[in-house]
Design a protein around this motif. Structure first.
Motif, mmCIF file in Angstrom:
data_model
loop_
_atom_site.group_PDB
_atom_site.id
_atom_site.type_symbol
_atom_site.label_atom_id
_atom_site.label_comp_id
_atom_site.label_asym_id
_atom_site.label_seq_id
_atom_site.Cartn_x
_atom_site.Cartn_y
_atom_site.Cartn_z
ATOM 1 N N MET A 1 45.201 34.052 48.527
ATOM 2 C CA MET A 1 44.478 34.700 47.837
ATOM 3 C C MET A 1 43.673 35.439 49.079
ATOM 4 S SD MET A 1 44.317 36.755 44.722
ATOM 5 C CE MET A 1 45.265 35.757 44.017
ATOM 6 N N LYS A 4 45.467 37.935 51.139
ATOM 7 C CA LYS A 4 45.866 39.110 50.501
ATOM 8 C C LYS A 4 44.467 40.291 50.501
ATOM 9 C CE LYS A 4 49.626 37.538 47.754
ATOM 10 N NZ LYS A 4 50.143 37.347 46.372
ATOM 11 N N LEU A 43 42.548 41.989 42.896
ATOM 12 C CA LEU A 43 42.709 40.719 43.759
ATOM 13 C C LEU A 43 41.593 39.930 43.571
ATOM 14 C CD1 LEU A 43 44.525 42.102 47.120
ATOM 15 C CD2 LEU A 43 45.323 40.372 45.244
ATOM 16 N N GLU A 46 41.535 38.272 40.245
ATOM 17 C CA GLU A 46 42.289 37.039 40.175
ATOM 18 C C GLU A 46 41.716 35.878 40.808
ATOM 19 O OE1 GLU A 46 45.723 34.898 39.388
ATOM 20 O OE2 GLU A 46 45.145 36.825 38.589
ATOM 21 N N ARG A 47 41.064 36.258 42.012
ATOM 22 C CA ARG A 47 40.312 35.145 42.708
ATOM 23 C C ARG A 47 39.338 34.358 41.724
ATOM 24 N NH1 ARG A 47 36.714 37.049 47.560
ATOM 25 N NH2 ARG A 47 35.476 37.871 45.645
ATOM 26 N N ARG A 50 40.812 32.289 39.082
ATOM 27 C CA ARG A 50 41.314 30.965 39.616
ATOM 28 C C ARG A 50 40.272 30.064 40.090
ATOM 29 N NH1 ARG A 50 46.333 32.288 43.841
ATOM 30 N NH2 ARG A 50 47.735 33.204 42.333
#
Length: 121
Positions: A1, A4, A43, A46-47, A50
């Motif tokens: 991650m 990216k 992104l 999403e990080r 998580r």
């Protein structure tokens, strides 16, 4: 991650620098730059999601080893005497034990030793 996000950040920086060289800082961001900004935001979300998931308590190795589900025994059909019929139960054969066999053999040998011998012809 992280890779990216880093790659996206580099691409965004290149897009911003090319915009600065072409028209200046007061010009609106291009479509490619806007897409990169949106992708970077997604992104990062999403990080964060998580990371929050990783902070939640997880079962320990011991919890995973202990089996919590015990299967229920299946119901066996009840067998009645009428359903089976009039079968006689067989009794097992009477068997001699090892000690009884040895005692019998010893008694036979003793009896043979004591009996009078027949003369040979």
């Amino acid at each position: 991650m992280t890779k990216k996000i880093s790659a996206n950040g580099q691409a965004l920086h290149r897009a911003m620098m090319s915009r600065m060289e072409q028209g200046g800082a007061d010009k609106e961001p291009s479509e490619a730059e806007a897409a990169l900004i949106e992708e970077r935001r997604l992104l990062k979300e999403e990080r964060d999601k998580r990371k929050a998931q990783a902070l939640l308590p997880r079962p320990s190795a011991l919890d995973r080893l202990v089996r919590t589900h015990h299967p229920q025994a299946k119901d066996k059909p009840k067998a009645t005497k009428e359903a089976k019929g009039d079968h006689e139960t067989k009794k097992p054969k009477a068997r001699k034990t090892r000690s009884e066999k040895h005692a019998e053999k010893a008694a036979a040998l003793e009896a043979a030793r004591r009996s009078p011998k027949k003369p040979a012809k």
